[in-house]
Each structure stands twice: as C-alpha cells, then as structure tokens.
Design a protein around this motif. Structure first.
Motif, PDB file in Angstrom:
ATOM      1  N   PRO A   2     -17.640  -4.549  19.515  1.00 42.46           N
ATOM      2  CA  PRO A   2     -17.931  -3.381  18.624  1.00 42.46           C
ATOM      3  C   PRO A   2     -18.735  -3.651  17.479  1.00 42.46           C
ATOM      4  O   PRO A   2     -18.754  -4.698  16.736  1.00 42.46           O
ATOM      5  N   THR A   3     -19.553  -2.691  17.163  1.00 46.06           N
ATOM      6  CA  THR A   3     -20.269  -2.872  15.767  1.00 46.06           C
ATOM      7  C   THR A   3     -20.043  -1.808  14.782  1.00 46.06           C
ATOM      8  O   THR A   3     -19.358  -0.807  15.204  1.00 46.06           O
ATOM      9  N   ASP A  37      -9.395   2.840  16.992  1.00 47.28           N
ATOM     10  CA  ASP A  37     -10.941   2.200  17.094  1.00 47.28           C
ATOM     11  C   ASP A  37     -10.776   0.545  16.575  1.00 47.28           C
ATOM     12  O   ASP A  37     -10.133   0.371  15.575  1.00 47.28           O
ATOM     13  N   ARG A  38     -11.386  -0.075  17.382  1.00 48.42           N
ATOM     14  CA  ARG A  38     -11.350  -1.382  17.161  1.00 48.42           C
ATOM     15  C   ARG A  38     -12.591  -2.068  16.505  1.00 48.42           C
ATOM     16  O   ARG A  38     -13.773  -1.568  16.835  1.00 48.42           O
ATOM     17  N   LEU A  39     -12.339  -2.696  15.373  1.00 52.04           N
ATOM     18  CA  LEU A  39     -13.339  -3.315  14.749  1.00 52.04           C
ATOM     19  C   LEU A  39     -13.786  -4.694  15.271  1.00 52.04           C
ATOM     20  O   LEU A  39     -13.051  -5.319  15.736  1.00 52.04           O
ATOM     21  N   GLY A  67      -3.452  -0.077   4.250  1.00 49.72           N
ATOM     22  CA  GLY A  67      -2.927   0.683   5.357  1.00 49.72           C
ATOM     23  C   GLY A  67      -3.908   1.259   6.105  1.00 49.72           C
ATOM     24  O   GLY A  67      -3.721   2.049   7.057  1.00 49.72           O
ATOM     25  N   TRP A  68      -5.488   1.468   5.926  1.00 52.40           N
ATOM     26  CA  TRP A  68      -6.153   2.019   6.507  1.00 52.40           C
ATOM     27  C   TRP A  68      -6.452   1.190   8.003  1.00 52.40           C
ATOM     28  O   TRP A  68      -6.868   1.833   8.999  1.00 52.40           O
ATOM     29  N   LEU A  69      -6.359  -0.254   8.148  1.00 54.53           N
ATOM     30  CA  LEU A  69      -6.525  -1.022   9.191  1.00 54.53           C
ATOM     31  C   LEU A  69      -5.060  -1.594   9.491  1.00 54.53           C
ATOM     32  O   LEU A  69      -4.070  -1.719   8.682  1.00 54.53           O
ATOM     33  N   GLU A  70      -5.046  -2.171  10.783  1.00 48.56           N
ATOM     34  CA  GLU A  70      -3.929  -2.844  11.215  1.00 48.56           C
ATOM     35  C   GLU A  70      -4.274  -3.877  12.210  1.00 48.56           C
ATOM     36  O   GLU A  70      -5.427  -3.565  12.935  1.00 48.56           O
ATOM     37  N   THR A  71      -3.690  -5.123  12.204  1.00 47.43           N
ATOM     38  CA  THR A  71      -4.023  -6.011  13.259  1.00 47.43           C
ATOM     39  C   THR A  71      -3.026  -6.033  14.516  1.00 47.43           C
ATOM     40  O   THR A  71      -1.900  -5.798  14.096  1.00 47.43           O
ATOM     41  N   ARG A  72      -3.072  -6.284  15.583  1.00 45.96           N
ATOM     42  CA  ARG A  72      -2.498  -6.398  16.792  1.00 45.96           C
ATOM     43  C   ARG A  72      -2.774  -7.921  17.303  1.00 45.96           C
ATOM     44  O   ARG A  72      -3.700  -8.281  17.645  1.00 45.96           O
ATOM     45  N   HIS A  73      -1.487  -8.595  17.570  1.00 44.06           N
ATOM     46  CA  HIS A  73      -1.568  -9.783  17.781  1.00 44.06           C
ATOM     47  C   HIS A  73      -2.440 -10.231  19.006  1.00 44.06           C
ATOM     48  O   HIS A  73      -2.023  -9.523  20.055  1.00 44.06           O
ATOM     49  N   GLY A  74      -3.301 -11.059  19.097  1.00 39.96           N
ATOM     50  CA  GLY A  74      -3.953 -11.107  20.211  1.00 39.96           C
ATOM     51  C   GLY A  74      -5.257 -10.192  20.533  1.00 39.96           C
ATOM     52  O   GLY A  74      -6.106 -10.453  21.512  1.00 39.96           O
ATOM     53  N   GLY A  76      -7.015  -8.241  18.008  1.00 39.00           N
ATOM     54  CA  GLY A  76      -8.157  -7.891  16.751  1.00 39.00           C
ATOM     55  C   GLY A  76      -7.755  -6.939  15.877  1.00 39.00           C
ATOM     56  O   GLY A  76      -6.435  -6.704  15.606  1.00 39.00           O
ATOM     57  N   THR A  77      -8.515  -6.127  15.078  1.00 40.16           N
ATOM     58  CA  THR A  77      -8.359  -5.528  14.230  1.00 40.16           C
ATOM     59  C   THR A  77      -8.631  -3.969  14.536  1.00 40.16           C
ATOM     60  O   THR A  77      -9.622  -3.749  14.852  1.00 40.16           O
ATOM     61  N   PHE A  78      -7.819  -3.159  14.026  1.00 36.28           N
ATOM     62  CA  PHE A  78      -7.766  -1.690  14.621  1.00 36.28           C
ATOM     63  C   PHE A  78      -7.854  -0.548  13.358  1.00 36.28           C
ATOM     64  O   PHE A  78      -7.132  -0.979  12.487  1.00 36.28           O
ATOM     65  N   VAL A  79      -8.239   0.556  13.570  1.00 32.70           N
ATOM     66  CA  VAL A  79      -8.006   1.694  12.634  1.00 32.70           C
ATOM     67  C   VAL A  79      -6.702   2.125  12.746  1.00 32.70           C
ATOM     68  O   VAL A  79      -6.140   2.529  13.770  1.00 32.70           O
ATOM     69  N   ALA A  80      -5.977   2.356  11.486  1.00 31.60           N
ATOM     70  CA  ALA A  80      -4.545   2.434  11.699  1.00 31.60           C
ATOM     71  C   ALA A  80      -4.476   3.817  11.236  1.00 31.60           C
ATOM     72  O   ALA A  80      -3.244   4.649  11.285  1.00 31.60           O
ATOM     73  N   ALA A  81      -5.481   4.725  10.680  1.00 31.86           N
ATOM     74  CA  ALA A  81      -5.365   5.986   9.981  1.00 31.86           C
ATOM     75  C   ALA A  81      -6.474   7.038  10.570  1.00 31.86           C
ATOM     76  O   ALA A  81      -7.485   6.439  10.614  1.00 31.86           O
ATOM     77  N   SER A  82      -6.237   8.220  10.575  1.00 31.08           N
ATOM     78  CA  SER A  82      -7.544   9.038  10.990  1.00 31.08           C
ATOM     79  C   SER A  82      -7.622   9.967   9.675  1.00 31.08           C
ATOM     80  O   SER A  82      -6.696  10.421   9.195  1.00 31.08           O
ATOM     81  N   GLY A  83      -9.036  10.146   9.508  1.00 31.67           N
ATOM     82  CA  GLY A  83      -9.348  10.908   8.346  1.00 31.67           C
ATOM     83  C   GLY A  83     -10.345  11.930   8.509  1.00 31.67           C
ATOM     84  O   GLY A  83     -10.931  12.538   8.029  1.00 31.67           O
TER      85      GLY A  83
END
Length: 441
Positions: A2-3, A37-39, A67-74, A76-83
């Motif tokens: 993703p970009t 969404d995955r960053l 708290g805007w992002l979260e990591t998921r083991h294995g 990557g980094t994802f969006v944790a909140a919807s604005g």
C-alpha cells in the motif's frame, strides 16, 4: 504494497517525523484512511518519501501512542480509528509547523495592495479624531449614514433617507436585529444557502424552513420572514428573475411575511450591469441588508440595514436601551474610506480582477463539471458527484488550498459539487489550485 498520499515540506521547521504523523492523522480524520486499512511498512514508506527509516518509525510510534494506528503481529500496521465525515464543512486548524491552507471560499475578496495607502490614511484619521463622550447615535454616525444612503441610491437604485439606515456589525448582526423585532414564528431560508444566516435564525430560537433555492416562492403563509439573496443566490449564483421577484413580493404581501434581502456582493457583476435591489420594488415588505465585507474586508464587521418603518422604530428603540451599535472607530474609518473614494477604487479593481479570473476558472472546470449558475462575483459553483468533489477537494488540500464542498451548504437539498472562490488569492495561487483540482478530476 500500500501507498500513502502524503508529502513532506522539507523547508518547514520541526522534526519530519511529527510532520508525517500530522499528515497521516489528517488522512484518518477526513476519511481517506478508514478503520482496518493497512499502512505501508516504515521501511517502504521511508523509501517512497526519500527519508531515513527513523522518520517513518517516529511518525508511526506517535500515532500508535495516540491510538490512531495499531499493529497486528506478523501482519503490519493498520488504522485503528475511523474519522470519516469529521472534517465537516470547514477546514481543520493547521497543526504546529504546518502552513495554513489558502482559502478559495465564497467570501474572501480581492483587495489590491496598490490601494493600501488609502486604508492607512483612513485609520490615521481615526487615531486623530475625538471619540464621542458617551454612547453615540444607535443608528450609526449621521455622516456615515448620509454617505451610505447616497451610495445605495447610486449603485443599487434604493432611495432612502439617512435616518432610515441603521449601521450594523455585519450581515448576521442586522439579521438578528430584524428577527428580534418580529413576532414569534419560523423563518424560511434558501437551501442551499448562507450557513451563517441559518445559524443566526436557529440561535434566536426560531425554526428554519428550507426553501429550494431554484424554485419560485408562491406561498409564505405561516412564516414571519424569508431570507433571500436575489442578486446572486448564495451559493448557486442564480439571479432571481423578474417574474419570480414579483411573485415573491405578492406572496409576502398576502401572508404578511417580511422578505429579508441579503445584497452581499451585488456590486461585482462584470457580465451585465448590477441588478437593482429587490427592496427598490417594495419598501413595505422588504428589509435590506448590505455589507462592507465583500468590498473592503470581512474582518471589518460592518454592515447596514434598511427596514420597513414599523420595524425600524422597534429596532431603534431596542438599540437605544442596549447600546448595541457598531464600534465607533470602525464606523469612523469606513466613513473616511467612502468619502475619499477608497471603496469605489477597490470595487472597480476587484470587479476587473474577478472578470479576468472567472473565465480561467470556467475553462479549467467546465470539461469536468457543470456550472450551477451564471458566473459573477468572487466565486463560481460547479456541480459534480460527491465522490469526485471530495477527491478534488483532497487534491487541493494536499496542494495547500481549501475549497468548500457544495454539500456543506445544503440541508435537505441533494446537490453536490465544489464552490470555488477566486477573490482571496493571487493569480499564481489560483493557477496552482486549479491545476490540483483538474488533475484530480
């Protein structure tokens, strides 16, 4: 991989990591990035931006902590909140170290810097003048009202005595005075229409009745007032045709409803001569609101009001008690600006500039959108699907500009598009903003 649609201003002070965090946070707030969404990886984003990995790691760590992002083991980094949708109809306050957006809105005028000497001269005169000992005439300075009466007769075909004029602290202040003098009851407002007028009506505890801006007014029963912008409907740009003007006045007379005419930018027609004021046809049913905001400066907060005689008496009586008058220094300065020809000069210059810029805006946007009405004044409105309008708005924002969405002016109307102002920008800024809009469309 993703970009992310982000860039860095390398000339801005402060850590790049915090600047990047601010830009990613904004993408979440305006809905460009949604929950889940995955960053891109910090390494991949660093490569895209041409920066060290420490910059992207700092940004991600900051947003994870907030708290805007979260990591998921294995994974990557994802969006944790919807604005999505939280950006609203107005631009957000810029973060520290982030330059403010240049506003291409419907209310910021072009003031030629070559006229600045006249502005300074007026305020020097204020500084040397003696202020009144107490509360001045609640209707406003007599000399100023005399000049305004002359100007209304000359430019708007509205013949009034200076004693029939009230100087106000802007259009919404005049609207508050009018509604405060009326009996209880709802008020009709054009939809889409002027948002400040809607909020003013609501703040006084009155119900707002939406009237479709493009439909004739034929029945006003049950309404104490109806707010209209007949010379240049805000924001669609339509001029109220002659037959519809007569129908509106007939409906007002039959229902005993006050017509509030907001004549906010009538001086800036450059295709035809300015359309005469609606109040010039019927002083008994129409209250007239004028403003210095579009000719001189919105921050001046100065306007004027002409009301039917019975309302005028109630307004004057209330202002005597409340001392609710426009500030004396502002009135005194505007008196000098009118008397010395400054206002006429800036209006002539702005009219010429708008007349040159409007075709450039139309040439850029006409292949992609439909003009909502004749182009006049300092903005034009373009109809297109909401998703296209938002995409163009976001492209303009990334380029440093704020362009309002038409949907932000609607309440029950289902109209979408962009309201593109071209008053409060330089020619170079306008070209860059149009390039951003057209590239997105």
């Amino acid at each position: 991989m993703p970009t992310l649609p982000v860039t860095l201003d390398r000339s801005a002070p402060g850590p790049w990591g915090l600047q990047l965090a601010t830009r990613i946070r904004r993408l979440v707030l305006d809905g460009t990035l949604a929950r889940g969404d995955r960053l891109p990886s910090s390494r991949g984003l660093a490569a895209d931006l041409g920066v060290s990995r420490s910059v992207t790691e700092q940004a991600y760590e900051q947003l994870l902590a907030e708290g805007w992002l979260e990591t998921r083991h294995g994974s990557g980094t994802f969006v944790a909140a919807s604005g999505a949708g939280r950006a609203g109809a107005l631009p957000r306050r810029p973060a520290v170290n982030e330059p403010p957006l240049v506003r291409l809105d419907a209310g910021t005028p072009w003031i030629d810097p070559r006229h600045s000497a006249g502005w300074r001269r007026a305020w020097r005169e204020v500084s040397a003048a003696r202020p009144p000992r107490g509360y001045d005439d609640p209707r406003g300075l007599p000399e100023l009202r005399a000049l305004l009466a002359d100007r209304l007769a000359r430019t708007r075909g509205l013949l009034v005595d200076p004693d029939e004029l009230v100087v106000t602290s802007g259009t919404t202040d005049g609207l508050r005075h009018l509604l405060g003098a009326l009996d209880p009851g709802p008020v009709a407002v054009e939809d889409p229409g002027y948002r400040a007028a809607v909020e003013t009506v609501r703040s006084l505890g009155r119900a707002v009745v939406d009237h479709p801006a493009l439909e004739p007014v034929t029945d006003l029963h049950g309404l104490v007032a109806t707010y209209v912008t007949p010379a240049h409907q805000h924001p669609l740009g339509r001029v109220l045709p002659g037959p519809e003007r007569i129908a509106l006045l007939d409906a007002a007379a039959a229902a005993g409803t006050l017509v509030v005419e907001d004549d906010y930018d009538s001086e800036f027609r450059y295709d035809v001569a300015p359309v005469p004021a609606l109040a010039s046809l019927d002083r008994s049913s129409v209250a007239y609101l004028g403003t210095a905001a579009k000719a001189v400066a919105p921050s001046l907060r100065l306007g004027w009001l002409v009301a039917p005689a019975p309302l005028q008496e109630r307004i004057d009586a209330r202002r005597v008690v409340t001392h609710d008058a426009a500030p004396w220094p502002v009135q005194r300065a505007f008196l000098a600006l009118l008397r010395d020809g400054y206002v006429d000069q800036v209006v002539r210059t702005a009219r010429r500039v708008y007349g040159e810029r409007a075709p450039r805006v139309a040439a850029a946007l006409a292949p992609h959108a439909t003009a909502a009405g004749p182009v006049a004044g300092m903005y034009s409105t373009w109809l297109l699907p909401e998703h296209d309008a938002r995409r163009a708005q976001e492209a303009a924002r990334r380029a440093g500009f704020w362009v309002p969405l038409l949907s932000g002016y609607c309440r029950t109307a289902a109209l979408t598009g962009l309201v593109v102002g071209f008053g409060g920008v330089t020619d170079e800024e306008l070209d860059r903003a149009l390039a951003a809009l057209t590239s997105a469309l």
